[in-house]
Motif scaffolding. Structure first.
Motif, PDB file in Angstrom:
ATOM      1  N   THR A 232       5.550 -23.998 -44.474  1.00  0.00           N
ATOM      2  CA  THR A 232       5.655 -24.420 -45.876  1.00  0.00           C
ATOM      3  C   THR A 232       7.092 -24.347 -46.356  1.00  0.00           C
ATOM      4  O   THR A 232       7.599 -25.281 -46.988  1.00  0.00           O
ATOM      5  CB  THR A 232       4.775 -23.525 -46.773  1.00  0.00           C
ATOM      6  N   TYR A 233       7.766 -23.235 -46.060  1.00  0.00           N
ATOM      7  CA  TYR A 233       9.172 -23.074 -46.451  1.00  0.00           C
ATOM      8  C   TYR A 233      10.040 -24.138 -45.788  1.00  0.00           C
ATOM      9  O   TYR A 233      10.923 -24.723 -46.424  1.00  0.00           O
ATOM     10  CB  TYR A 233       9.678 -21.680 -46.073  1.00  0.00           C
ATOM     11  N   PHE A 234       9.792 -24.357 -44.513  1.00  0.00           N
ATOM     12  CA  PHE A 234      10.591 -25.335 -43.771  1.00  0.00           C
ATOM     13  C   PHE A 234      10.398 -26.747 -44.334  1.00  0.00           C
ATOM     14  O   PHE A 234      11.350 -27.490 -44.550  1.00  0.00           O
ATOM     15  CB  PHE A 234      10.195 -25.305 -42.291  1.00  0.00           C
ATOM     16  N   TYR A 235       9.134 -27.108 -44.588  1.00  0.00           N
ATOM     17  CA  TYR A 235       8.826 -28.461 -45.066  1.00  0.00           C
ATOM     18  C   TYR A 235       9.360 -28.680 -46.485  1.00  0.00           C
ATOM     19  O   TYR A 235       9.864 -29.755 -46.817  1.00  0.00           O
ATOM     20  CB  TYR A 235       7.317 -28.697 -45.011  1.00  0.00           C
ATOM     21  N   ASP A 236       9.287 -27.643 -47.331  1.00  0.00           N
ATOM     22  CA  ASP A 236       9.835 -27.744 -48.689  1.00  0.00           C
ATOM     23  C   ASP A 236      11.347 -27.945 -48.653  1.00  0.00           C
ATOM     24  O   ASP A 236      11.904 -28.739 -49.422  1.00  0.00           O
ATOM     25  CB  ASP A 236       9.507 -26.481 -49.496  1.00  0.00           C
ATOM     26  N   TYR A 237      12.000 -27.213 -47.769  1.00  0.00           N
ATOM     27  CA  TYR A 237      13.460 -27.334 -47.644  1.00  0.00           C
ATOM     28  C   TYR A 237      13.844 -28.721 -47.124  1.00  0.00           C
ATOM     29  O   TYR A 237      14.789 -29.341 -47.617  1.00  0.00           O
ATOM     30  CB  TYR A 237      13.988 -26.242 -46.712  1.00  0.00           C
ATOM     31  N   LEU A 241      16.093 -31.791 -48.996  1.00  0.00           N
ATOM     32  CA  LEU A 241      17.256 -32.439 -48.382  1.00  0.00           C
ATOM     33  C   LEU A 241      17.124 -33.959 -48.348  1.00  0.00           C
ATOM     34  O   LEU A 241      18.115 -34.681 -48.456  1.00  0.00           O
ATOM     35  CB  LEU A 241      17.463 -31.919 -46.958  1.00  0.00           C
ATOM     36  N   THR A 242      15.894 -34.452 -48.190  1.00  0.00           N
ATOM     37  CA  THR A 242      15.696 -35.886 -47.929  1.00  0.00           C
ATOM     38  C   THR A 242      15.016 -36.655 -49.050  1.00  0.00           C
ATOM     39  O   THR A 242      14.868 -37.872 -48.955  1.00  0.00           O
ATOM     40  CB  THR A 242      14.855 -36.062 -46.642  1.00  0.00           C
ATOM     41  N   SER A 243      14.585 -35.979 -50.116  1.00  0.00           N
ATOM     42  CA  SER A 243      13.800 -36.646 -51.163  1.00  0.00           C
ATOM     43  C   SER A 243      14.558 -37.763 -51.865  1.00  0.00           C
ATOM     44  O   SER A 243      13.959 -38.722 -52.342  1.00  0.00           O
ATOM     45  CB  SER A 243      13.328 -35.623 -52.198  1.00  0.00           C
ATOM     46  N   SER A 244      15.881 -37.654 -51.927  1.00  0.00           N
ATOM     47  CA  SER A 244      16.677 -38.676 -52.610  1.00  0.00           C
ATOM     48  C   SER A 244      17.051 -39.848 -51.700  1.00  0.00           C
ATOM     49  O   SER A 244      17.661 -40.815 -52.154  1.00  0.00           O
ATOM     50  CB  SER A 244      17.958 -38.048 -53.178  1.00  0.00           C
ATOM     51  N   LEU A 245      16.677 -39.772 -50.429  1.00  0.00           N
ATOM     52  CA  LEU A 245      17.047 -40.817 -49.458  1.00  0.00           C
ATOM     53  C   LEU A 245      15.856 -41.737 -49.201  1.00  0.00           C
ATOM     54  O   LEU A 245      14.793 -41.287 -48.807  1.00  0.00           O
ATOM     55  CB  LEU A 245      17.503 -40.174 -48.141  1.00  0.00           C
ATOM     56  N   ASN A 246      16.070 -43.027 -49.424  1.00  0.00           N
ATOM     57  CA  ASN A 246      14.993 -44.012 -49.231  1.00  0.00           C
ATOM     58  C   ASN A 246      14.532 -44.078 -47.785  1.00  0.00           C
ATOM     59  O   ASN A 246      13.380 -44.417 -47.504  1.00  0.00           O
ATOM     60  CB  ASN A 246      15.465 -45.393 -49.689  1.00  0.00           C
ATOM     61  N   ALA A 247      15.426 -43.773 -46.862  1.00  0.00           N
ATOM     62  CA  ALA A 247      15.099 -43.869 -45.432  1.00  0.00           C
ATOM     63  C   ALA A 247      13.972 -42.915 -45.036  1.00  0.00           C
ATOM     64  O   ALA A 247      13.255 -43.161 -44.067  1.00  0.00           O
ATOM     65  CB  ALA A 247      16.339 -43.591 -44.586  1.00  0.00           C
ATOM     66  N   ASN A 259      -4.488 -35.327 -49.515  1.00  0.00           N
ATOM     67  CA  ASN A 259      -5.153 -35.458 -48.211  1.00  0.00           C
ATOM     68  C   ASN A 259      -4.461 -34.666 -47.105  1.00  0.00           C
ATOM     69  O   ASN A 259      -5.031 -34.465 -46.036  1.00  0.00           O
ATOM     70  CB  ASN A 259      -5.225 -36.929 -47.802  1.00  0.00           C
ATOM     71  N   TYR A 260      -3.208 -34.260 -47.339  1.00  0.00           N
ATOM     72  CA  TYR A 260      -2.446 -33.588 -46.282  1.00  0.00           C
ATOM     73  C   TYR A 260      -1.880 -32.252 -46.758  1.00  0.00           C
ATOM     74  O   TYR A 260      -0.762 -31.881 -46.426  1.00  0.00           O
ATOM     75  CB  TYR A 260      -1.312 -34.504 -45.792  1.00  0.00           C
ATOM     76  N   GLU A 261      -2.658 -31.545 -47.551  1.00  0.00           N
ATOM     77  CA  GLU A 261      -2.209 -30.250 -48.044  1.00  0.00           C
ATOM     78  C   GLU A 261      -2.086 -29.247 -46.903  1.00  0.00           C
ATOM     79  O   GLU A 261      -2.876 -29.259 -45.952  1.00  0.00           O
ATOM     80  CB  GLU A 261      -3.189 -29.712 -49.088  1.00  0.00           C
ATOM     81  N   ILE A 262      -1.119 -28.376 -47.026  1.00  0.00           N
ATOM     82  CA  ILE A 262      -0.897 -27.349 -46.012  1.00  0.00           C
ATOM     83  C   ILE A 262      -1.956 -26.253 -46.160  1.00  0.00           C
ATOM     84  O   ILE A 262      -2.213 -25.763 -47.249  1.00  0.00           O
ATOM     85  CB  ILE A 262       0.522 -26.759 -46.142  1.00  0.00           C
ATOM     86  N   ASN A 306       2.473 -24.767 -32.726  1.00  0.00           N
ATOM     87  CA  ASN A 306       2.145 -23.424 -33.217  1.00  0.00           C
ATOM     88  C   ASN A 306       2.728 -23.188 -34.607  1.00  0.00           C
ATOM     89  O   ASN A 306       2.049 -22.683 -35.498  1.00  0.00           O
ATOM     90  CB  ASN A 306       2.676 -22.365 -32.249  1.00  0.00           C
ATOM     91  N   ILE A 307       3.984 -23.566 -34.777  1.00  0.00           N
ATOM     92  CA  ILE A 307       4.659 -23.346 -36.057  1.00  0.00           C
ATOM     93  C   ILE A 307       4.061 -24.210 -37.161  1.00  0.00           C
ATOM     94  O   ILE A 307       3.886 -23.779 -38.292  1.00  0.00           O
ATOM     95  CB  ILE A 307       6.172 -23.620 -35.907  1.00  0.00           C
ATOM     96  N   SER A 308       3.740 -25.470 -36.818  1.00  0.00           N
ATOM     97  CA  SER A 308       3.311 -26.430 -37.845  1.00  0.00           C
ATOM     98  C   SER A 308       1.810 -26.659 -37.877  1.00  0.00           C
ATOM     99  O   SER A 308       1.334 -27.644 -38.430  1.00  0.00           O
ATOM    100  CB  SER A 308       4.016 -27.765 -37.609  1.00  0.00           C
ATOM    101  N   VAL A 309       1.032 -25.746 -37.300  1.00  0.00           N
ATOM    102  CA  VAL A 309      -0.418 -25.936 -37.185  1.00  0.00           C
ATOM    103  C   VAL A 309      -1.103 -26.000 -38.557  1.00  0.00           C
ATOM    104  O   VAL A 309      -2.192 -26.571 -38.691  1.00  0.00           O
ATOM    105  CB  VAL A 309      -1.032 -24.817 -36.313  1.00  0.00           C
ATOM    106  N   SER A 310      -0.484 -25.429 -39.578  1.00  0.00           N
ATOM    107  CA  SER A 310      -1.090 -25.439 -40.912  1.00  0.00           C
ATOM    108  C   SER A 310      -1.021 -26.809 -41.583  1.00  0.00           C
ATOM    109  O   SER A 310      -1.655 -27.036 -42.614  1.00  0.00           O
ATOM    110  CB  SER A 310      -0.395 -24.409 -41.814  1.00  0.00           C
ATOM    111  N   PHE A 311      -0.255 -27.729 -40.998  1.00  0.00           N
ATOM    112  CA  PHE A 311      -0.069 -29.054 -41.589  1.00  0.00           C
ATOM    113  C   PHE A 311      -0.928 -30.075 -40.852  1.00  0.00           C
ATOM    114  O   PHE A 311      -0.819 -30.195 -39.620  1.00  0.00           O
ATOM    115  CB  PHE A 311       1.407 -29.442 -41.495  1.00  0.00           C
ATOM    116  N   PRO A 312      -1.793 -30.824 -41.534  1.00  0.00           N
ATOM    117  CA  PRO A 312      -2.696 -31.765 -40.857  1.00  0.00           C
ATOM    118  C   PRO A 312      -1.996 -32.828 -40.008  1.00  0.00           C
ATOM    119  O   PRO A 312      -2.565 -33.305 -39.043  1.00  0.00           O
ATOM    120  CB  PRO A 312      -3.449 -32.420 -42.027  1.00  0.00           C
ATOM    121  N   LEU A 313      -0.773 -33.193 -40.388  1.00  0.00           N
ATOM    122  CA  LEU A 313      -0.049 -34.226 -39.637  1.00  0.00           C
ATOM    123  C   LEU A 313       0.838 -33.638 -38.537  1.00  0.00           C
ATOM    124  O   LEU A 313       1.702 -34.327 -38.014  1.00  0.00           O
ATOM    125  CB  LEU A 313       0.806 -35.056 -40.586  1.00  0.00           C
ATOM    126  N   ALA A 314       0.617 -32.368 -38.188  1.00  0.00           N
ATOM    127  CA  ALA A 314       1.458 -31.709 -37.194  1.00  0.00           C
ATOM    128  C   ALA A 314       1.436 -32.433 -35.851  1.00  0.00           C
ATOM    129  O   ALA A 314       2.452 -32.532 -35.170  1.00  0.00           O
ATOM    130  CB  ALA A 314       1.017 -30.260 -37.010  1.00  0.00           C
TER     131      ALA A 314
END
Length: 385
Positions: A232-237, A241-247, A259-262, A306-314
């Motif tokens: 969660t901390y990693f994904y928020d960070y 960093l990338t929220s302002s970038l259209n790419a 649908n993809y809540e942690i 293992n690290i990202s198992v809490s995220f459905p799109l892992a």
């Protein structure tokens, strides 16, 4: 049983045949072609509604603009240019949605099959890794655009690897240039490659041995259980960093998606089978095998999952590593290498087989109890014919 369970059962039987055979070499080519046929048959001839995003991509390919993805012939499309160019090329050959499903399935499977054909000493084991611990047969049906990007990128890397073996410098340079073009084209085919490509390059240069690999797998296993908010901390960070970038729009749209809540709770059952599988594969690997890129991808895939198992799109995040990692086959499965360490090898192989059976049963249970929902459109399965 569903078609998925039958395919897994057939490959399990082939794995037993290959293990028990006195001369397994004569079976390897036959087993490779049987496994290839089964995977391509299930993926390539699936119906229009099998796979959550398949209908949208088919509509895009055939020129219907009603769907989420728009139309292939839209002058201004938000879809990445690499995917548009691949789709237009396929459209020149045939404009039918059946052709699109078959060709996209072939492209998605091609890198995995190339590595299994040329490097796997036990093709049945590679197919089982693909089907059971990494569950790639289910996964590939939905993210078609991402599969295109990853497959093209891996093929570029495969050609680069082949080029290093070429003694003709001029021919080698041409192969390397072509491989770099393919990898760049793969990056331009899906936004996720902006994150995957640097990780793939990092994985290429990182060096570790069997003991280090075991340490990281065990560490990430316990981290995921006791520090469940780590991802969660990693994904928020990353989002900051990338929220302002259209790419990165195609990635960031999942940050606040219902649908993809942690997940708050992580069970041992969610991470133990894959971790145990990877540990057993490492224990069955020879010391010289750990320099291969596929070996490193296997370890990376396990640690990242293992690290990202809490995220459905892992699973989509590590699709690149799991695709290459599943094509890795430990050398001690071969009878010649087994004789040197027979007692331990038999024990590890027995555990592997029991693990395969357990995951197979869980897949059977999942398919049997499946209830069709809006968000999951993989079952009930049907062929287009």
């Amino acid at each position: 049983m569903t078609i998925y369970n039958w395919v897994e059962l057939i490959i399990l039987i082939l794995f037993i045949v290959e293990l028990m055979a006195r001369k397994p070499m004569k079976y390897r080519r036959i087993i490779f072609y049987i496994g290839t046929f089964l995977l391509l048959f299930v993926l390539g001839f699936r119906n229009y509604n099998v796979g959550g995003d398949t209908p949208g991509y088919c509509d895009f390919f055939t020129g219907k603009s009603a769907g989420f993805y728009g139309s292939l012939f839209d002058k201004k499309s938000s879809i990445e240019p690499g995917f548009i160019y691949i789709s237009k090329f396929l459209h020149l050959i045939c404009s039918d949605w059946r052709w699109f499903i078959f060709s996209s399935s072939l492209i998605s499977l091609l890198p995995f099959l190339c590595y299994v054909r040329n490097k796997a000493i036990f093709p049945s084991f590679a197919f089982l890794s693909f089907l059971l611990p990494f569950n790639l047969l289910f996964l590939i049906q939905t993210p078609i655009r991402q599969c295109f990007a990853i497959s093209v990128f891996i093929l570029g890397g495969y050609i680069w690897e082949k080029a290093k073996q070429n003694t003709d410098k001029k021919s080698q340079r041409k192969q390397q240039i072509f491989s770099l073009i393919l990898m760049f084209f793969g990056i331009m085919t899906h936004t996720s490659m902006y994150i995957i490509a640097p990780l793939a390059i990092c994985c290429y240069f990182v060096k570790f041995n069997n003991k280090t690999a075991l340490f990281w797998i065990i560490l990430t296993f316990f981290l995921s259980l006791f520090v469940s908010s780590l991802f969660t901390y990693f994904y928020d960070y990353l989002f900051q960093l990338t929220s302002s970038l259209n790419a990165f729009q195609n990635i960031n749209q999942y940050h606040d998606s219902i649908n993809y809540e942690i997940a708050d709770d992580i069970s041992i059952g969610a991470i133990a089978p894959r971790s145990l599988f990877t540990i057993l594969v490492i224990l069955l690997s020879g010391e010289k095998q750990n320099i291969t890129y596929n070996y490193k991808c296997l370890v990376f895939a396990c640690c990242l999952m293992n690290i990202s198992v809490s995220f459905p799109l892992a699973s989509r995040i590590v699709l690149f590593f799991s695709l290459l990692g599943s094509s890795y086959v430990p050398s001690k499965l071969d009878k010649k290498n087994r004789l040197k360490d027979n007692v331990y090898c038999k024990f590890y192989i027995s555990l592997l087989f029991l693990l395969f059976m357990l995951i197979f049963y869980k897949h059977y249970e999942l398919c049997y109890n499946f209830k069709k929902t809006i968000s999951t459109d993989i079952l009930p399965y049907s062929f287009w014919f």
